[in-house]
Scaffold this active site. Sequence first.
Site, PDB file in Angstrom:
ATOM      1  N   ARG A 633       0.748  -1.113   0.187  1.00  0.00           N
ATOM      2  CA  ARG A 633      -0.017  -0.074  -0.189  1.00  0.00           C
ATOM      3  C   ARG A 633       0.744   1.313   0.144  1.00  0.00           C
ATOM      4  O   ARG A 633       1.808   1.217   0.674  1.00  0.00           O
ATOM      5  CB  ARG A 633      -0.858  -0.035   1.085  1.00  0.00           C
ATOM      6  CG  ARG A 633      -2.089   0.991   1.177  1.00  0.00           C
ATOM      7  CD  ARG A 633      -2.625   0.900   2.670  1.00  0.00           C
ATOM      8  NE  ARG A 633      -3.833   1.686   2.389  1.00  0.00           N
ATOM      9  CZ  ARG A 633      -4.667   2.133   3.638  1.00  0.00           C
ATOM     10  NH1 ARG A 633      -4.501   1.506   4.804  1.00  0.00           N
ATOM     11  NH2 ARG A 633      -5.679   2.944   3.455  1.00  0.00           N
ATOM     12  N   LEU A 635       1.124   5.069   1.260  1.00  0.00           N
ATOM     13  CA  LEU A 635       0.544   5.783   2.067  1.00  0.00           C
ATOM     14  C   LEU A 635       0.609   7.452   1.621  1.00  0.00           C
ATOM     15  O   LEU A 635      -0.480   8.031   1.722  1.00  0.00           O
ATOM     16  CB  LEU A 635       1.330   5.973   3.426  1.00  0.00           C
ATOM     17  CG  LEU A 635       1.302   4.366   4.258  1.00  0.00           C
ATOM     18  CD1 LEU A 635       2.384   4.825   5.280  1.00  0.00           C
ATOM     19  CD2 LEU A 635       0.045   4.022   4.333  1.00  0.00           C
ATOM     20  N   THR A 639       5.640  11.301  -1.503  1.00  0.00           N
ATOM     21  CA  THR A 639       6.808  11.128  -0.775  1.00  0.00           C
ATOM     22  C   THR A 639       7.380   9.766  -1.212  1.00  0.00           C
ATOM     23  O   THR A 639       8.629   9.652  -1.199  1.00  0.00           O
ATOM     24  CB  THR A 639       6.510  11.091   0.684  1.00  0.00           C
ATOM     25  OG1 THR A 639       5.767  10.087   0.924  1.00  0.00           O
ATOM     26  CG2 THR A 639       6.188  12.426   1.336  1.00  0.00           C
ATOM     27  N   GLU A 710      14.692   1.872  -0.447  1.00  0.00           N
ATOM     28  CA  GLU A 710      15.959   1.458  -1.023  1.00  0.00           C
ATOM     29  C   GLU A 710      15.710   0.521  -2.205  1.00  0.00           C
ATOM     30  O   GLU A 710      16.610   0.560  -3.190  1.00  0.00           O
ATOM     31  CB  GLU A 710      16.620   0.736   0.196  1.00  0.00           C
ATOM     32  CG  GLU A 710      17.132   1.520   1.256  1.00  0.00           C
ATOM     33  CD  GLU A 710      17.405   0.359   2.295  1.00  0.00           C
ATOM     34  OE1 GLU A 710      18.743   0.296   2.366  1.00  0.00           O
ATOM     35  OE2 GLU A 710      16.754   0.116   3.060  1.00  0.00           O
TER      36      GLU A 710
END
Length: 840
Positions: A633, A635, A639, A710
């Site tokens: 998912r 959020l 970002t 990452e």
Amino acid sequence: MTGVIGQGVSRVDGPAKVTGSAQYSGEIALPDLAYAEIVGAGVASGRITSIDIARAERAEGVAGILTHRNMPKVNNVPLLPSLIGGPAPGETFFPMQDDVIHYAGQPVAIVVADTLERAQHAATLVQVSYAQTPSVTTIDQGRADAYEPEKLFAGLLPAQERRGNIEDGFAAADLRIDASFRYAANHHNPMEALTTTAVWDGDQLTLYDSCQGIKAVQLTVAALLGLSPSNIRVLTHYVGGSFGAKSMVWPNVTLAALAAQYVRRPVRLAVTRGQMFTSCGHREEQEQNIQLGASREGKLTAIRHHKISITSQFDDWAEPAYGVASKLYASPSFEGMHRLVAGNTMTPTFTRAPGESLGVFTLECAMDELASELGIDPIELRLRNITDVDPATGNSWSSHGLRECYERGAHRFGWAGRNPQPRSERDGNWLIGTGMATAGFPVPLVMHTQRARARVYSDGTAIMQTATQEFGTGMATVMAQVAADGLGLDLHNVRFELGDTDLPTAASPVGSSGAMMIGGAVHNAAIALRDQLIGLAVGDSQSPLHGADPGRIVATGGRIMLADDAGTAETYSSLMRRHFMTDAEAIGSWDPPSLDTPLGLLTFGAQFARIAVDADLGIIRVRQMTGAFAPGRVLNPMTARSQLMGGMLWGMGQALLEGTHMDTNLGRWANASLGDYLLPVNADAPDIDVELIEVEDNVVGPLGVKGVGEIGQVGSAAAIANAVHHATGYRVRELPIAVEHLLEHQAPRISVPRQLALAVDRGHVRIPVAGRRADRAEPRELIRAEDKIDGCGVLLKAGDSFCAGDRHDVVALGDQPRERHLCRGRADLGCHCLDLSDDA
């Protein structure tokens, strides 16, 4: 629920950072503050025979100097990753405990003065003499003494792994790929270097530290100094990047505390940019060899993946080369092995996508080579070997999405119709190439219980608190969204408080685990408080929800109501004021799934790159990068894309620029500065397209989040390297890819104009001047037969002409044709480069 999760919300810390009001650890104003400067060892191996501090002590403003002669002894603390949640020193060695030198730059003295400039000057006056001994600082120097450790990665992982019968797997193969790679060391260079400000008040220590885990700092310093964690408070308001440099706790933090204790005043220790190369670990120099066995249909039968790398003399540390690489594809047999060289360096450490960025690079370059040898599209080859289960355990993945990543990534990139032949596309003098690679990153579950505290006030606002920190990932923004969603409040009414060890405990959010573990605790705290207030309303005879089924009640916009009846709505404020409550709070906790969870845990993705190589100079320019990722998912897509984009750009830097090189004569890094350690800049950045593919995952936590920090770097460098091969025909075997690699591969080349008449004369080719006959060309226009002509053409007899780029049948040399040439390309794909010989 408010639906705020999934919205692209701008960062809440953005205004403070861009206006300059954000205070970092090196900007905390304290009375009587002193400054510390590290003096590093000038040799890589040996002992200190003398250390003269007399001149430094007499320098103006000096408050004190610490060396191994007066440094307090510290406890031995084992090396464990900060993600676990306990003490986490970056290496088991602590400096200035004796006179032994293990690596160049190792702290041998700390000078404290009333200003930074005075401390720096006095540090130059410290005179240290050494009895130097031979050092080992590269793999080549210590290869003969390499050893196989039992464990690595702080003892968490085995150093060897096997499944199936590897020899049987290779015996069953129709084709075998054997490739070896050399990788330069990489160093962290976040914008903010390691910085600690230490303040003692009696036996109470306050640390303002630039770190990735405030609880790890608290527990590590406590363990080293033999203090109770209750005596130490760590504060971190803003962190200027980390990427692994600050995921562990390095000696500078405790040295600052000891220096402040020694001079009896607050002390700030800011590691210089040059000292960053010897203060917080690095990605180690390493070599990897991979062997693939496959059938003619492209099905893998065996994978052998070996690595050798250099570590310190005191810790068996290595990035795990095949943690993900061993699981991306189905193969009945696998063998992985690590060997170490004990050298005169500090202990290597986590560097963004540790192990996976280079381990997957090795695998994905070999897969591209296998696809080329078999004449199979690189995506098709991967699809033929895709696995719906973890090959190591046979367990199904908790969530997958890799097929969708291939499909959607290829579509957005424009992969369809790609000519697989190297050197088949040009843009003027630029050779154009495209490449792709699979990405994968583990979902770690080694952390302990995470906690958060939620508090709602009677004015309808709320605060969520936990002992984590914001180091550039968007943690404060995303956790505010999670809190608002769980409490059913508008986002502007929720504040997320972090950066203080007095808040509820959380482990260091490393390994792309922050959203999963911190988000789990924040969500559960919000739900616990929401349910508490719903229970209050259900039991309140004056509430419109009195006696209602709590399971049918929802919260949104600061109101609670029956899901199917908005007329039953009541605000938190009215409910709390009726009960004379100024606030209400709840603690929420989250525990990770068990380590023996019967499911495979990886995040998947696919990377694509389009590059251009100057045909004469070998300069590489990345023109386009596309990444498709399935992180569970999402959020906050804003970002998340920012994190992934940053990882992809880091992969570009790893592929083309970043590399720290050892001066073996001196035993120290030769390019330990940002002037010599090359990094991408804005001008290097190509067009970047990030596709987020949400997949449902009910295992990793209540939010179904797997993380994006990452995986953006994994596969990025491999896609670029594979694109370089497509553009030039050169197989990358070393990172970073240097211009000289391509120049060595590319012999002198002549660009052939279109409709150019050529003549063969005694082993030379005459290029005629326009309007003249070929056999009358000037001598200065002769080209040696050894030169290679760039483009496709047929060299026939004198006077014949051709168009560069024309396709034609390739005639084998052994057939003794009347008109022949030597083709350097693949015969079934057309000739793209000609070697001229005397009998051409």
